[in-house]
Structures are given as structure tokens and as C-alpha cells.
Motif scaffolding. Sequence first.
Motif, short mmCIF file in Angstrom:
data_model
loop_
_atom_site.label_atom_id
_atom_site.label_comp_id
_atom_site.label_asym_id
_atom_site.label_seq_id
_atom_site.Cartn_x
_atom_site.Cartn_y
_atom_site.Cartn_z
N HIS A 171 1.21 0.19 -9.36
CA HIS A 171 0.29 -0.69 -8.64
C HIS A 171 -0.99 0.04 -8.27
CE1 HIS A 171 -1.08 -3.01 -5.05
NE2 HIS A 171 -0.72 -4.04 -5.81
N ALA A 172 -0.85 1.26 -7.77
CA ALA A 172 -2.02 2.01 -7.31
C ALA A 172 -2.95 2.39 -8.46
CB ALA A 172 -1.57 3.26 -6.57
N LEU A 180 -2.91 4.98 -3.49
CA LEU A 180 -1.44 5.04 -3.46
C LEU A 180 -0.95 4.75 -2.05
CD1 LEU A 180 1.19 5.58 -5.00
CD2 LEU A 180 0.96 8.00 -4.44
N TYR A 208 3.63 -2.37 0.09
CA TYR A 208 5.05 -2.54 -0.28
C TYR A 208 5.96 -2.37 0.93
CZ TYR A 208 4.37 -2.82 -5.37
OH TYR A 208 4.03 -3.23 -6.64
N VAL A 233 6.70 9.35 -3.31
CA VAL A 233 7.13 7.95 -3.48
C VAL A 233 8.45 7.91 -4.24
CG1 VAL A 233 6.52 5.72 -4.50
CG2 VAL A 233 4.73 7.13 -3.45
N LYS A 287 1.11 -8.82 -5.49
CA LYS A 287 1.78 -8.31 -4.29
C LYS A 287 1.09 -8.72 -2.99
CE LYS A 287 4.68 -6.39 -7.02
NZ LYS A 287 5.04 -7.38 -7.98
N GLU A 335 7.40 1.67 -8.09
CA GLU A 335 6.44 0.64 -8.49
C GLU A 335 5.06 0.86 -7.88
OE1 GLU A 335 8.12 -3.29 -7.91
OE2 GLU A 335 6.21 -4.19 -8.49
N GLU A 336 5.04 1.48 -6.70
CA GLU A 336 3.74 1.69 -6.03
C GLU A 336 2.77 2.50 -6.90
OE1 GLU A 336 6.67 1.78 -4.66
OE2 GLU A 336 6.65 1.44 -2.50
N SER A 359 -1.08 1.11 -1.47
CA SER A 359 0.03 0.41 -2.15
C SER A 359 1.33 0.61 -1.38
CB SER A 359 0.20 0.92 -3.59
OG SER A 359 -0.95 0.63 -4.34
N VAL A 360 1.55 1.83 -0.92
CA VAL A 360 2.78 2.10 -0.17
C VAL A 360 2.82 1.23 1.09
CG1 VAL A 360 4.01 3.86 1.18
CG2 VAL A 360 3.13 4.43 -1.09
#
Lengths: 463, 397
Positions: free
Chosen positions: B44-45, B164, B171, B291, B209, B40-41, B167-168
Motif C-alpha cells: 500500500h505504501a 509506510l 490499517y 511491519v 482502504k 500488506e502495508e 499506511s500502518v
Amino acid sequence: MATTDLYEYPQELREEFEATEAIQFRDGSQATGADIWHYMTEVAPKKYPYAYTQRKYVDGRMSRDIHLPSAIKHNYLLLTMNDRINKSRENGSPVIFVQGGQSVDPYYAAGGIALRPASVGMWSRGRHEGLGLNEEVVRRHKQKEKAYHAISFEACQTAGYESIQEGGLPVDMVAPFTCLRCSDISYGVEAHRHGPNKTVKLMNIDYPMRHQADKQWAVEYFSDNLRRLTREIGKIAGREVTDDDLSKEIRLHNEGRRLAIDIAELWWSADVPPTNGLDRRHILQMGGMEIHGDPSASLTILRESKAYISERVKNGIKAEGVVDKPVRLFICGSCVRPNDFRIEEAGAIIVGNDNHWSDICTLVKEEGDPYQNLAHAILSYPYEQSVELRAAWTIEQLKKSGADGVLFLYQWGCNTQSAVARMLCDTIKRDTGLPTMIIEQHEGGSEQSEQLLNRINAFIEMI
Amino acid sequence: MAIKTLEVIRKRLEERPAELKKLRENGQKVVGWTGYNVPEEIIHALGFIPIRIAIGGDDRLVEVGGRYASSKNCVFIREIVGAFSENEDPFIQQTDILAFDATCLQNFRAAEVIEYYFKKDVIVLGVPRNFYWEEGKEYFGKEADEFTRLLEERAGVSLDLAKLGESVALYNDIRKTLKSIYSFQAAKDNVISWVEVFDLIQAVDLLDKKEYLALLHQTLAELQELQHNPVIEVDGNDARIFISGSLIPRGDRKLINIITSVGGRIVGDDIWTGILPHLDLDIKEISPAGVALGYLNRTPHAALPYLDLESDRRLKKLHELLAEFKAQGVIYHTLRYCDPFTFKAKETKDVLAKSAIPVLEIHTEYAGSDYEALRTRLEAFVEMIKIKAESAAEVTV
Ligand code: SF4
Ligand code: SF4
């Protein structure tokens, strides 16, 4: 079962049959026409009475086209499965359980014997001699029940569990292509891990999905799977498998595939069906070189069949039991099919099917890296493509075979083909206007249910 | 004692569809994903709004979906197909692009059906069955690159690795906080129930998020305030139940309601709409492949076959969680035609029997017709666990 209840091959055929070509086996041995005749008329009726049943609609009933030598030879190979496989195993060839719809070139290249469920079933059945039809059906069901109990009652298939885990059949490895058309295959393989047979090796040959043939990384991954497969089989067989072994095997299997394509085209070109539906299916399936557990044997019969069918087509000979202008049906879907005898009685004939045909008519490039070539060919099977591509190929087959209608059959519990059925039928209807029907079949008796056959008959009448 | 932030989350979930609509009007795109290894990241990114499509519990939609797929598909997939057909779900209505994975081939087929009949823009991520082979991992990495490329095409931008990384990190923080919150529900004198935490976990699928993380931190602070030192231990009055097996998506409350109504206390789960997907996700490299591999290396989903029973990480994790949450009985839940879990039901029961853990298998669907039958069986199971627990307590005394 009294012997009088059993079918007998007419003695007046003997001379003509004995003069036909011998079956050449992979180990260099052969079975002459006389050997086969003797076995089929003297030995097998006592060993396997169920195979000679006079009941018309039984699944697995032998063809009655006695003027087609391949029909008798095919049954000879099925009924000798137990003796032949045991002998090959004793001579160092491991047996590997595979699944339908896949090619078997790499298994043989590594010195193994690839058997799919129907052939494993024949092998297992061959170990129980003297059984009449009812006894045989009961035996099979009891064993299957055990497998359902050990796996899942919602399983559509059991990956040979009943024979390998419950029946003591000495299969050396379970290693089918997984995901190919079906999700359950990989769960079936996995189920073996909790069975009592701890010696059988397990491996999934992982078939990537979604535009797979266009992705170089998917081709490489699948080719790596194939390399691991031949290496593992080679270990059991005690030999190192070279690229050359695979290239040779591909050439041999391509010959089978080409012969099947030629025969299909001949068959389709005829004004009247030159064989009944059952023989058509059996002969074409030999192009997959897996059904008998001996590609060389299948190849001999294929060559002979081509000559016989050419002759029949040239002389306008129609197969016995087929009406003058039968409704031509094409079958889609995996693992089940309607009973040919019933279809023919209703005035129709099955002229083709998509499942095994998809892999049989995919030739493998012979120059270059054999693993990459094989991987690319396998990932290109039309049956395994997106629905539009699969439909386009199916429509091509419908046209070639002159089909009047399409039946999509799937088995109770089949999650994957059942999900494709409507999409495929809708696309075929949209693009060809041909009538289609989807049928779910419940595995069960040796004969198909009246309800199912009534639906098929109504479909035939409608056409 | 109610946790106030949970109420805020409930309200935010209600407001979310309208908010998504507005965001889309302002040019943002929503990616609806479903599957078990969708990284999902990456979505999102790239600036998309990811939402998870995991709905269940509506027998009518199952029936509708079955007309397009088939009556032999799992009820979860059928309901999703049915929901796309009816297009009444407020979240599904807001999806622009769909991302499916092929962990479970029924999910893969659902992607085809939705693409074909409802003309949706669908991206599919291939997942290796030989996921533990190096070759399988390499293939998955390349699939992740392709997945990213297809998303980039739709986003009109290239993936920025710095984004990214952000985002990681976001999350990872969510996962870590969820894990902390989760242990509160299993504690003695708990101030939050498993059901509340389950709802909280599922909210991550739909909310923004960053906002969600803030709400999680707030929830955790409230919990710490109320219970300084949560201790997980067996209380004589409880029947501590662990739920395993097929996922229980948003909208499907049948099993959970029955368990609680007959006096069972759920203290843990390893279902794929519960805590499991948030555990052990270790991303070692900030790249699409890195990821994706983090996802693949978690406890494997049952749809990915593993051929050696002794070293099966799914079963190992199950034992680990049972011990951690001091569960006294397992409800192994299988949805109709969910082969990944039904094929393993007997095996899982046999394995747990060796560890002397009572198991009840519940095979069900979304229709209410089996409600009473399930209730009777669950009541008896809960009763049996309580009796066992009491006699164990007496022996200890
Ligand atoms: S019936 Fe369907 S799910 Fe079962 S083995 Fe055949 S293709 Fe697979
Ligand atoms: S894992 Fe089960 S519930 Fe999930 S998509 Fe697959 S079959 Fe359906």
C-alpha cells in the motif's frame, strides 16, 4: 513359513565372498567376509525369514546379483540394523530421525546417528524376529494405521510416528530438514508433540525457499539452524561440538559423495548395464552416507563397489536379469519408486533418479566456515530450486545417463511434489523431446498394483 | 434491522472491478496477494492497490486448477490456479503483479505454477518455520527487505517510511474498528449477524482502504446507535457455534449456509479469512522488517509448526476466543488436502475435549455432493448443543 520357501545363497560362493573386504564400522570394529557370510546364511534366515522371500515382486526383496559383494553386504547392514543401532545407543550415540533427500554430515559431527524413515523402519522391523513375509506386512500396516489415526488420514507420510510414538522405538530426537522438497515433514515433526513419548526431542531444521542459495541471509539462517542442531545433539551425546568436528565430517561425507559420483559415471559410461537397477540405486544411495546408520560402513562398501563396477565395465559384463538393450528410464519425484524387478522384466532398467541424487552429488566446500559451507551446499540442491533450474539439472542427468524416458512418481497425499510434476515434465519434454509420464502411487501392499505396473509397461512399450 | 452501510459496501464491491480497470488505465498498478503473512502495508505504501486473492466454492475451477497443479493440492489452491487459467474472475483480471508468501508451502507451489503456466509476475516472500526463534525473525526481516526491494523495482520508487507510517496507521485503524464491530455480532439481541460481519471483513481485501475505513466507521456508528451496550451472553434459544480450521474464502458459502439453515448461530471464528488475521497485530517499528514482524508475531497460522503443545499460541487463542464469544460448540473445518489443518484435527479435538467443548470436524471440498451428508451431521450437532444448553439452563433455574 517353511524354510524351503526361503531363498538360499549358493554355498559355492562362500569362499570367494569370505575373501572380500571387511566392513569397517565407525566405532573401530569390523565385520569380515566370513562374519557376514555366516550371518546372512545361518542367522538372518531364522531371525528374519521375510527378507528371504522367493516372491519376486515384493518391495524390499534382496538383490539376486550374488557376484556383487556389495549387494550382500548392504543387506547385511540392513538386517543387523537393530543390533547395531542398539549397541551404538548404549555407547552414547543418540539416534535422530531425519528425512530423505538431505545430507547427514552435521548429525554425525555431533556424535549422533541420523536415520531416515526407511532405516528407522528397518530398525523397528529388526525388533520383531521370526516373522514370515505376510506376518511382517500385516504388522507394519497395523502400526501405520495407528499413526494415520493419530495424525491424519490424508498424510502421505507419518514421520516415524508409528515406530517412535506407537512402537516404543527409542529414537532420541526428531530433527529433519523441513520444507526440503516437502511441506508435510514439518507437520509430521509437529505431530509428535501430542504422542505418548514425551522424551523424544523435536526440532525443525528450517530450509528457506526461493532462490535460497543466492541469499546470504538465507544461508546464514540455515547455518544457524545447523549450529543449533549440532548443539542440541551434542547435549544429548554429552559433548561439545567444535567446528573442526563438522569439517572432518564434511570431508568424510564428501568422500562418499565423490565415490557415488564416480560410480554413477562409470555405470552410465558402460555399453551394457553393469548392475541391475536395484543394486545401482542402493550403491549410489550409499553416497548419502545415511542408509546404514554408519557412514564408515557405507564408505567401505562404496570403495569396494567402485572396484567391482570398474571391472565389470572394463570387461563388458552385463548384470543378470537385464535384457540386451533395455529401455533406460529416469525416475523423478520423492518417496516412491517403481519395482525394479518388474521394470526389468518388461525390458527396461532404471538408470537414475533425481531425489536423493540431488543431495549426493552436491559436494561441500572444505575450506572456511564449515557451517556456512554446508548451509550453502544444502541450499543449492538442484531438486529444491525453481522448476526451470531443477529441470535444467535433471536434463543434464538424463543426458549423462542416456535415459530414453522419464517417469515422475508421487505418493497419494503428496501435495508438494505432485504440484511440480507437470511443470517439470513439460519442461523436460519441451527441452529434450523425451517422453514423460506422471504416476500417482497409493501406498499399500508390499507389491505394486497391477494397474500401476500396466501403465508403466505401456510406457516402456511405447518407448 | 438492516445496517444501511452494509448495502453501500455491497454496491461498492460490485463497482470495484470497473473502478480498478480505470485506475490501471491511469497508470496505477494492482498487486494481488495471497498467503498468511503478507505485510500488506508495504504494498500500500508503495502506491500499489493491494487486493487479496482468496476465492473458493467453485468446483469447476478446482478441476481446472488440478490439471496444472495436481489433484492432491488443497481445493483452495487448485481453485486459485484454475481461476488464473480461466481468467474470468473480475478481480484477478485486474492484477498486474502477484505477491505470495511461503507460510503454507502449497501457496508457495501455487505461485510457481501460476508463474510458469500463466506467465504472471510473481514475488514470493519466504517465511520461517522456526518463526519463534530470534534467527527466524531476523531471516523474516531480511525477506521483508527483499520483498520491498522487488516491489520498489516494479513501482519505480523507493519506499518512503513516512508513507509506510501512514499506511500502518490506516490499517491499524481498520483492524481496531473491525474488532469493535465484531463484538456486536456475538451480543445478545444482536443487530448484525456473524455472516454480515464476515462479509464486511472480506470487503477489506478488495476495496480502497481509506474508503473502507470510512465505511467501517459509518457501520460502527450505526451499530452503536442501534445497540448502545452490546453484551455477549448465552441466550437459551441459541446454539452458539464457533468456526475453526481452514479458511473460507469469498465464494465458498456451503458450510456457513448449512450451519445457519439448521438453526446454528455462528458467534465467532479463528479462520484466516475471518477476524483472526486482524487481531493482535502490533507493529513496533516503521520499517519493512518491523511491519513484517508484526504479522509474524500474531497468532501463528497452522502451517507454521510449533513443537510444544502446552504453550501453543494457536490453541491458546482458540480458547480465548471461545470464552470471549461464549461459544457452545466448535465446527472444525478442514478443506480437502489442507494438511496444515487436517494434521491438527484430531489433536485439536482432543485438546477441546479436555475443556469439555463439543467439536464437530467437517472435512469437505467445493463440490456439492456432500451437502446432504453435511446437513445431517450439522443438524444433529446443533440439536445436541441446544439440548445441552437447555438442560444447563434448567439446572441454573
Ligand atoms: S510424499 Fe510428498 S508430501 Fe509426502 S513426504 Fe514425500 S515429498 Fe513430502
Ligand atoms: S493453509 Fe490449507 S487452504 Fe491454505 S493454502 Fe495451505 S493447504 Fe491450502
